[in-house]
Design a protein around this motif. Structure first.
Motif, mmCIF file in Angstrom:
data_model
loop_
_atom_site.group_PDB
_atom_site.id
_atom_site.type_symbol
_atom_site.label_atom_id
_atom_site.label_comp_id
_atom_site.label_asym_id
_atom_site.label_seq_id
_atom_site.Cartn_x
_atom_site.Cartn_y
_atom_site.Cartn_z
ATOM 1 N N VAL A 152 2.484 34.119 -6.972
ATOM 2 C CA VAL A 152 3.688 33.432 -6.497
ATOM 3 C C VAL A 152 3.410 32.659 -5.217
ATOM 4 C CG1 VAL A 152 5.180 35.170 -7.535
ATOM 5 C CG2 VAL A 152 4.550 35.369 -5.124
ATOM 6 N N LEU A 153 2.167 32.653 -4.753
ATOM 7 C CA LEU A 153 1.808 31.907 -3.555
ATOM 8 C C LEU A 153 1.051 30.641 -3.926
ATOM 9 C CD1 LEU A 153 0.507 34.843 -1.324
ATOM 10 C CD2 LEU A 153 2.737 33.731 -1.174
ATOM 11 N N MET A 154 1.218 29.617 -3.115
ATOM 12 C CA MET A 154 0.371 28.444 -3.220
ATOM 13 C C MET A 154 -0.969 28.772 -2.570
ATOM 14 S SD MET A 154 2.215 26.251 -4.807
ATOM 15 C CE MET A 154 1.404 24.658 -4.530
ATOM 16 N N ALA A 155 -2.048 28.204 -3.069
ATOM 17 C CA ALA A 155 -3.372 28.512 -2.546
ATOM 18 C C ALA A 155 -4.188 27.237 -2.402
ATOM 19 C CB ALA A 155 -4.095 29.499 -3.465
ATOM 20 N N ARG A 156 -4.951 27.168 -1.329
ATOM 21 C CA ARG A 156 -5.882 26.056 -1.099
ATOM 22 C C ARG A 156 -7.255 26.654 -0.833
ATOM 23 N NH1 ARG A 156 -4.803 21.010 2.253
ATOM 24 N NH2 ARG A 156 -6.573 19.659 1.762
ATOM 25 N N TRP A 267 -17.756 35.108 -3.520
ATOM 26 C CA TRP A 267 -16.318 35.369 -3.521
ATOM 27 C C TRP A 267 -15.597 34.188 -2.885
ATOM 28 C CZ3 TRP A 267 -20.151 38.796 -2.453
ATOM 29 C CH2 TRP A 267 -20.208 39.951 -3.230
ATOM 30 N N PRO A 268 -14.486 33.743 -3.475
ATOM 31 C CA PRO A 268 -13.767 32.590 -2.910
ATOM 32 C C PRO A 268 -13.014 32.950 -1.638
ATOM 33 C CG PRO A 268 -12.545 33.502 -4.748
ATOM 34 C CD PRO A 268 -13.842 34.265 -4.693
ATOM 35 N N ILE A 269 -12.736 31.923 -0.853
ATOM 36 C CA ILE A 269 -11.917 32.059 0.356
ATOM 37 C C ILE A 269 -10.779 31.060 0.238
ATOM 38 C CG2 ILE A 269 -11.854 31.903 2.877
ATOM 39 C CD1 ILE A 269 -14.894 32.386 2.823
ATOM 40 N N HIS A 270 -9.545 31.521 0.400
ATOM 41 C CA HIS A 270 -8.373 30.660 0.251
ATOM 42 C C HIS A 270 -7.445 30.786 1.456
ATOM 43 C CE1 HIS A 270 -9.442 31.075 -4.083
ATOM 44 N NE2 HIS A 270 -8.943 29.866 -4.182
ATOM 45 N N ALA A 271 -6.725 29.726 1.710
ATOM 46 C CA ALA A 271 -5.524 29.791 2.534
ATOM 47 C C ALA A 271 -4.348 29.857 1.569
ATOM 48 C CB ALA A 271 -5.406 28.563 3.426
ATOM 49 N N VAL A 272 -3.475 30.835 1.743
ATOM 50 C CA VAL A 272 -2.325 30.991 0.858
ATOM 51 C C VAL A 272 -1.052 30.922 1.687
ATOM 52 C CG1 VAL A 272 -3.601 32.348 -0.837
ATOM 53 C CG2 VAL A 272 -2.395 33.531 1.003
ATOM 54 N N TYR A 273 0.013 30.445 1.053
ATOM 55 C CA TYR A 273 1.286 30.301 1.759
ATOM 56 C C TYR A 273 2.409 30.255 0.735
ATOM 57 C CZ TYR A 273 -0.337 25.558 0.723
ATOM 58 O OH TYR A 273 -0.849 24.445 0.097
ATOM 59 N N PRO A 274 3.607 30.680 1.115
ATOM 60 C CA PRO A 274 4.729 30.662 0.181
ATOM 61 C C PRO A 274 5.064 29.249 -0.260
ATOM 62 C CG PRO A 274 5.223 32.075 2.052
ATOM 63 C CD PRO A 274 3.979 31.310 2.398
ATOM 64 N N VAL A 283 2.217 24.215 9.011
ATOM 65 C CA VAL A 283 1.405 24.849 7.973
ATOM 66 C C VAL A 283 0.435 23.840 7.376
ATOM 67 C CG1 VAL A 283 1.452 25.977 5.708
ATOM 68 C CG2 VAL A 283 3.171 26.570 7.453
ATOM 69 N N ARG A 284 0.942 22.672 7.078
ATOM 70 C CA ARG A 284 0.108 21.635 6.449
ATOM 71 C C ARG A 284 -1.078 21.264 7.324
ATOM 72 N NH1 ARG A 284 0.414 16.614 7.592
ATOM 73 N NH2 ARG A 284 2.569 16.764 8.347
ATOM 74 N N TYR A 289 -6.767 21.349 8.587
ATOM 75 C CA TYR A 289 -7.794 21.514 9.609
ATOM 76 C C TYR A 289 -8.900 22.453 9.125
ATOM 77 C CZ TYR A 289 -9.839 22.818 14.146
ATOM 78 O OH TYR A 289 -10.705 23.063 15.193
ATOM 79 N N LEU A 290 -8.520 23.555 8.488
ATOM 80 C CA LEU A 290 -9.523 24.484 7.973
ATOM 81 C C LEU A 290 -10.354 23.837 6.868
ATOM 82 C CD1 LEU A 290 -7.579 27.872 7.860
ATOM 83 C CD2 LEU A 290 -9.042 26.954 9.669
ATOM 84 N N VAL A 291 -9.702 23.088 6.001
ATOM 85 C CA VAL A 291 -10.448 22.378 4.950
ATOM 86 C C VAL A 291 -11.443 21.405 5.587
ATOM 87 C CG1 VAL A 291 -10.250 20.728 3.044
ATOM 88 C CG2 VAL A 291 -8.643 22.642 3.208
ATOM 89 N N GLU A 292 -11.000 20.706 6.608
ATOM 90 C CA GLU A 292 -11.883 19.768 7.322
ATOM 91 C C GLU A 292 -13.119 20.480 7.871
ATOM 92 O OE1 GLU A 292 -11.819 17.830 11.760
ATOM 93 O OE2 GLU A 292 -9.938 17.757 10.619
ATOM 94 N N LYS A 293 -12.938 21.672 8.417
ATOM 95 C CA LYS A 293 -14.032 22.386 9.067
ATOM 96 C C LYS A 293 -14.938 23.121 8.080
ATOM 97 C CE LYS A 293 -13.022 21.232 13.260
ATOM 98 N NZ LYS A 293 -13.938 20.342 14.019
#
Length: 302
Positions: A152-156, A267-274, A283-284, A289-293
Protein backbone atom coordinates in the motif's frame (compact mmCIF):
# COMPACT_ATOMS: atom_id res chain seq x y z
CA UNK A 1 -20.06 12.58 -5.08
CA UNK A 2 -18.08 11.91 -8.26
CA UNK A 3 -16.43 8.63 -9.20
CA UNK A 4 -13.10 10.34 -8.61
CA UNK A 5 -14.09 11.25 -5.04
CA UNK A 6 -15.13 7.65 -4.39
CA UNK A 7 -11.82 6.40 -5.76
CA UNK A 8 -9.80 8.87 -3.70
CA UNK A 9 -11.74 8.00 -0.55
CA UNK A 10 -11.32 4.28 -1.06
CA UNK A 11 -7.54 4.62 -1.50
CA UNK A 12 -7.28 6.64 1.69
CA UNK A 13 -9.35 4.11 3.68
CA UNK A 14 -7.24 1.27 2.29
CA UNK A 15 -4.01 2.99 3.31
CA UNK A 16 -5.09 4.02 6.79
CA UNK A 17 -7.11 0.87 7.50
CA UNK A 18 -9.72 3.04 9.17
CA UNK A 19 -12.88 4.92 8.19
CA UNK A 20 -12.28 7.29 11.09
CA UNK A 21 -8.71 8.19 10.09
CA UNK A 22 -9.71 8.64 6.46
CA UNK A 23 -12.64 10.82 7.51
CA UNK A 24 -10.35 13.09 9.54
CA UNK A 25 -8.07 13.65 6.57
CA UNK A 26 -11.01 14.28 4.24
CA UNK A 27 -12.83 16.52 6.77
CA UNK A 28 -15.88 14.24 6.63
CA UNK A 29 -17.72 12.14 9.16
CA UNK A 30 -16.93 8.39 9.38
CA UNK A 31 -20.53 7.61 8.39
CA UNK A 32 -20.19 9.75 5.24
CA UNK A 33 -17.00 7.87 4.29
CA UNK A 34 -18.68 4.52 4.97
CA UNK A 35 -21.67 5.46 2.78
CA UNK A 36 -19.35 6.58 -0.01
CA UNK A 37 -17.53 3.24 0.04
CA UNK A 38 -20.83 1.38 0.08
CA UNK A 39 -22.00 3.31 -3.00
CA UNK A 40 -18.74 2.47 -4.75
CA UNK A 41 -19.12 -1.23 -3.92
CA UNK A 42 -22.75 -1.20 -5.09
CA UNK A 43 -21.80 0.45 -8.36
CA UNK A 44 -18.98 -2.02 -8.99
CA UNK A 45 -20.97 -5.00 -7.80
CA UNK A 46 -18.08 -6.21 -5.64
CA UNK A 47 -17.07 -6.05 -1.99
CA UNK A 48 -13.80 -4.11 -1.72
CA UNK A 49 -13.29 -3.99 2.04
CA UNK A 50 -13.64 -6.38 4.93
CA UNK A 51 -14.88 -4.51 7.98
CA UNK A 52 -14.17 -5.61 11.55
CA UNK A 53 -14.64 -3.79 14.83
CA UNK A 54 -10.93 -2.91 14.94
CA UNK A 55 -9.62 -2.69 11.38
CA UNK A 56 -10.54 -2.45 7.74
CA UNK A 57 -8.71 -4.61 5.21
CA UNK A 58 -8.96 -5.10 1.45
CA UNK A 59 -10.55 -8.08 -0.27
CA UNK A 60 -8.94 -9.61 -3.35
CA UNK A 61 -11.20 -7.41 -5.49
CA UNK A 62 -10.33 -4.44 -3.33
CA UNK A 63 -6.62 -5.02 -3.85
CA UNK A 64 -7.11 -5.13 -7.63
CA UNK A 65 -9.11 -1.91 -7.58
CA UNK A 66 -6.62 -0.25 -5.22
CA UNK A 67 -3.60 -1.03 -7.41
CA UNK A 68 -5.28 0.52 -10.44
CA UNK A 69 -6.76 3.48 -8.56
CA UNK A 70 -3.46 4.38 -6.92
CA UNK A 71 -1.81 4.56 -10.33
CA UNK A 72 -4.56 6.82 -11.68
CA UNK A 73 -4.30 9.18 -8.72
CA UNK A 74 -0.50 9.29 -8.99
CA UNK A 75 -0.76 10.25 -12.67
CA UNK A 76 -3.22 13.00 -11.82
CA UNK A 77 -0.87 14.33 -9.13
CA UNK A 78 1.94 14.43 -11.68
CA UNK A 79 -0.22 16.40 -14.12
CA UNK A 80 -1.21 18.92 -11.44
CA UNK A 81 2.38 19.25 -10.22
CA UNK A 82 3.51 20.23 -13.70
CA UNK A 83 1.41 23.37 -13.90
CA UNK A 84 3.00 25.75 -11.47
CA UNK A 85 0.82 26.00 -8.39
CA UNK A 86 1.71 22.55 -7.07
CA UNK A 87 5.42 23.38 -7.17
CA UNK A 88 5.34 24.86 -3.69
CA UNK A 89 8.56 25.58 -1.87
CA UNK A 90 9.62 22.55 0.21
CA UNK A 91 9.10 23.35 3.88
CA UNK A 92 8.08 21.91 7.22
CA UNK A 93 9.00 18.83 9.25
CA UNK A 94 10.10 15.78 7.24
CA UNK A 95 9.88 12.62 9.34
CA UNK A 96 12.11 9.82 8.04
CA UNK A 97 12.48 6.34 9.52
CA UNK A 98 15.40 4.08 8.63
CA UNK A 99 17.70 1.36 9.91
CA UNK A 100 20.60 2.51 12.07
CA UNK A 101 23.43 1.01 10.02
CA UNK A 102 22.43 2.28 6.59
CA UNK A 103 21.23 5.57 8.05
CA UNK A 104 24.46 6.40 9.85
CA UNK A 105 26.72 5.20 7.05
CA UNK A 106 24.92 6.60 4.01
CA UNK A 107 22.06 9.00 4.85
CA UNK A 108 23.44 11.17 7.67
CA UNK A 109 26.55 12.23 5.67
CA UNK A 110 24.23 13.56 2.93
CA UNK A 111 22.11 15.73 5.21
CA UNK A 112 24.31 18.85 5.43
CA UNK A 113 24.07 19.42 1.67
CA UNK A 114 20.33 18.65 1.61
CA UNK A 115 19.61 21.05 4.49
CA UNK A 116 21.66 23.75 2.78
CA UNK A 117 19.65 23.31 -0.43
CA UNK A 118 16.28 23.28 1.37
CA UNK A 119 16.69 25.34 4.55
CA UNK A 120 12.96 25.43 5.28
CA UNK A 121 12.74 21.62 5.57
CA UNK A 122 13.24 20.27 9.10
CA UNK A 123 14.52 16.68 8.87
CA UNK A 124 13.58 14.41 11.77
CA UNK A 125 15.30 11.00 11.67
CA UNK A 126 14.00 8.02 13.62
CA UNK A 127 16.27 4.98 13.68
CA UNK A 128 14.52 1.62 13.89
CA UNK A 129 15.77 -1.79 12.80
CA UNK A 130 12.22 -3.13 12.38
CA UNK A 131 9.62 -2.31 9.75
CA UNK A 132 7.71 0.79 10.85
CA UNK A 133 4.07 1.46 9.95
CA UNK A 134 4.53 4.86 8.32
CA UNK A 135 0.89 5.90 8.46
CA UNK A 136 0.22 4.74 12.02
CA UNK A 137 3.40 6.30 13.40
CA UNK A 138 3.25 9.53 11.41
CA UNK A 139 6.34 9.21 9.20
CA UNK A 140 6.63 10.76 5.75
CA UNK A 141 9.32 8.46 4.33
CA UNK A 142 10.87 5.11 5.16
CA UNK A 143 14.23 3.93 3.82
CA UNK A 144 14.11 0.14 3.54
CA UNK A 145 16.73 -2.43 2.64
CA UNK A 146 15.51 -5.81 1.46
CA UNK A 147 12.38 -7.00 -0.28
CA UNK A 148 9.25 -4.90 0.15
CA UNK A 149 6.12 -6.50 1.53
CA UNK A 150 3.86 -3.48 2.17
CA UNK A 151 2.08 -2.98 -1.14
CA UNK A 152 0.00 0.00 0.00
CA UNK A 153 3.07 2.25 -0.10
CA UNK A 154 4.62 3.98 -3.06
CA UNK A 155 8.25 2.97 -3.57
CA UNK A 156 11.23 4.48 -5.38
CA UNK A 157 14.27 2.30 -5.86
CA UNK A 158 17.52 3.88 -4.67
CA UNK A 159 19.86 1.01 -5.50
CA UNK A 160 20.91 -2.29 -3.98
CA UNK A 161 23.48 -3.69 -1.61
CA UNK A 162 25.31 -6.95 -1.09
CA UNK A 163 27.40 -8.50 1.66
CA UNK A 164 31.11 -9.28 1.55
CA UNK A 165 33.14 -11.60 3.76
CA UNK A 166 36.08 -9.53 4.96
CA UNK A 167 38.65 -9.06 7.70
CA UNK A 168 41.28 -6.60 8.86
CA UNK A 169 44.84 -7.19 7.64
CA UNK A 170 45.87 -7.76 11.28
CA UNK A 171 43.52 -10.74 11.53
CA UNK A 172 44.84 -12.24 8.28
CA UNK A 173 48.43 -11.80 9.49
CA UNK A 174 47.71 -13.70 12.72
CA UNK A 175 45.35 -16.40 11.47
CA UNK A 176 45.70 -16.55 7.70
CA UNK A 177 42.85 -16.21 5.23
CA UNK A 178 40.32 -19.01 4.68
CA UNK A 179 40.90 -20.74 1.35
CA UNK A 180 37.47 -22.39 1.06
CA UNK A 181 34.11 -21.82 2.81
CA UNK A 182 34.70 -24.98 4.84
CA UNK A 183 37.75 -23.31 6.41
CA UNK A 184 35.44 -20.91 8.23
CA UNK A 185 34.84 -23.63 10.81
CA UNK A 186 38.39 -22.90 12.04
CA UNK A 187 38.04 -19.09 12.11
CA UNK A 188 36.49 -16.64 14.53
CA UNK A 189 33.43 -15.00 12.92
CA UNK A 190 31.65 -11.94 14.26
CA UNK A 191 27.94 -12.70 14.70
CA UNK A 192 24.81 -10.59 14.39
CA UNK A 193 22.15 -11.05 17.05
CA UNK A 194 19.29 -10.69 14.58
CA UNK A 195 17.90 -12.61 11.64
CA UNK A 196 19.42 -16.08 11.68
CA UNK A 197 20.36 -15.81 8.00
CA UNK A 198 23.04 -13.24 8.79
CA UNK A 199 25.05 -15.95 10.56
CA UNK A 200 24.56 -18.46 7.75
CA UNK A 201 26.78 -17.20 4.95
CA UNK A 202 26.05 -18.12 1.29
CA UNK A 203 28.79 -19.22 -1.10
CA UNK A 204 28.76 -20.41 -4.70
CA UNK A 205 30.47 -23.79 -4.96
CA UNK A 206 32.03 -25.61 -7.90
CA UNK A 207 28.83 -26.86 -9.56
CA UNK A 208 27.17 -23.43 -9.36
CA UNK A 209 25.00 -24.22 -6.36
CA UNK A 210 24.73 -21.81 -3.44
CA UNK A 211 25.85 -23.49 -0.24
CA UNK A 212 25.21 -21.92 3.15
CA UNK A 213 27.72 -22.23 5.97
CA UNK A 214 26.64 -21.59 9.55
CA UNK A 215 29.53 -19.78 11.23
CA UNK A 216 30.59 -19.49 14.85
CA UNK A 217 32.55 -17.02 16.94
CA UNK A 218 33.13 -15.53 20.37
CA UNK A 219 31.31 -12.21 19.86
CA UNK A 220 27.67 -11.50 19.03
CA UNK A 221 25.68 -8.27 19.07
CA UNK A 222 22.66 -6.57 17.54
CA UNK A 223 24.68 -3.39 16.90
CA UNK A 224 26.40 -2.97 13.55
CA UNK A 225 28.77 -0.28 14.87
CA UNK A 226 30.10 -2.68 17.51
CA UNK A 227 30.65 -5.38 14.88
CA UNK A 228 32.51 -2.89 12.70
CA UNK A 229 34.72 -1.74 15.58
CA UNK A 230 35.83 -5.31 16.36
CA UNK A 231 36.22 -6.11 12.67
CA UNK A 232 38.63 -3.20 12.20
CA UNK A 233 40.56 -4.29 15.30
CA UNK A 234 41.24 -7.72 13.84
CA UNK A 235 39.02 -9.75 16.17
CA UNK A 236 37.41 -11.85 13.45
CA UNK A 237 35.83 -12.22 10.03
CA UNK A 238 32.50 -10.62 9.14
CA UNK A 239 29.82 -10.96 6.47
CA UNK A 240 29.36 -7.21 6.18
CA UNK A 241 27.09 -4.98 4.11
CA UNK A 242 28.99 -3.17 1.37
CA UNK A 243 27.38 0.13 2.34
CA UNK A 244 29.12 -0.19 5.73
CA UNK A 245 32.55 -1.42 4.61
CA UNK A 246 32.94 -0.29 0.98
CA UNK A 247 35.14 2.70 1.82
CA UNK A 248 37.31 0.58 4.15
CA UNK A 249 37.80 -2.08 1.49
CA UNK A 250 38.89 0.59 -0.96
CA UNK A 251 41.44 2.14 1.38
CA UNK A 252 42.86 -1.17 2.62
CA UNK A 253 41.64 -1.09 6.21
CA UNK A 254 39.73 -4.25 5.37
CA UNK A 255 40.36 -6.97 2.80
CA UNK A 256 37.83 -9.29 1.15
CA UNK A 257 38.23 -13.05 1.50
CA UNK A 258 36.73 -16.05 -0.31
CA UNK A 259 36.02 -13.85 -3.34
CA UNK A 260 36.16 -16.85 -5.68
CA UNK A 261 33.17 -18.27 -3.83
CA UNK A 262 31.12 -15.08 -3.57
CA UNK A 263 27.42 -15.71 -4.18
CA UNK A 264 25.75 -13.19 -6.46
CA UNK A 265 23.14 -12.15 -3.89
CA UNK A 266 21.91 -8.59 -3.51
CA UNK A 267 19.07 -6.79 -1.76
CA UNK A 268 17.18 -3.73 -3.04
CA UNK A 269 17.05 -0.39 -1.25
CA UNK A 270 13.90 1.74 -1.56
CA UNK A 271 12.44 4.97 -0.32
CA UNK A 272 8.79 4.31 0.53
CA UNK A 273 6.02 6.76 1.34
CA UNK A 274 2.23 6.76 1.63
CA UNK A 275 0.40 7.27 -1.66
CA UNK A 276 -1.60 10.30 -0.64
CA UNK A 277 -3.51 12.64 -2.92
CA UNK A 278 -0.78 15.28 -3.04
CA UNK A 279 2.86 14.33 -2.63
CA UNK A 280 4.34 17.04 -0.44
CA UNK A 281 7.19 19.01 -1.99
CA UNK A 282 9.43 18.17 1.00
CA UNK A 283 8.95 14.42 0.34
CA UNK A 284 9.52 14.75 -3.39
CA UNK A 285 12.76 16.72 -3.11
CA UNK A 286 14.20 14.41 -0.45
CA UNK A 287 13.55 11.28 -2.51
CA UNK A 288 14.87 13.00 -5.65
CA UNK A 289 17.99 13.99 -3.73
CA UNK A 290 18.67 10.41 -2.64
CA UNK A 291 18.18 9.16 -6.20
CA UNK A 292 20.64 11.83 -7.37
CA UNK A 293 23.25 10.68 -4.85
CA UNK A 294 22.79 6.91 -5.17
CA UNK A 295 22.30 6.40 -8.91
CA UNK A 296 23.45 5.32 -11.41
CA UNK A 297 26.28 3.99 -9.20
CA UNK A 298 25.97 3.78 -5.45
CA UNK A 299 28.86 5.37 -3.51
CA UNK A 300 29.36 2.19 -1.46
CA UNK A 301 29.95 -0.11 -4.43
CA UNK A 302 33.36 -1.75 -4.38
Amino acid sequence: MTRFSEMETFVLVAETGSFTDAAKELHLTPSAVSKMISRLEDRLGARLLQRTTRRVSMTVEGRTYYDQARGILAELDAVEASVGGAEAEPRGPLRVTLAHGFGMQQIVPLLPEFLARFPKVDVQLTFADHVVDLVAEGHDIGIRTGQLHDEVLMARRLGSHRRIVCAAPAYIERHGAPKTPADLMHHNCLLFDGPAGLNTWPFRVADGRVERITVHGNFQTNNGDAILRLLLNGVGLCYAADFAVGRMLRDGRLVPVLTDYAADVSWPIHAVYPARKHLAAKVRVFVDYLVEKFTPRAPWEV
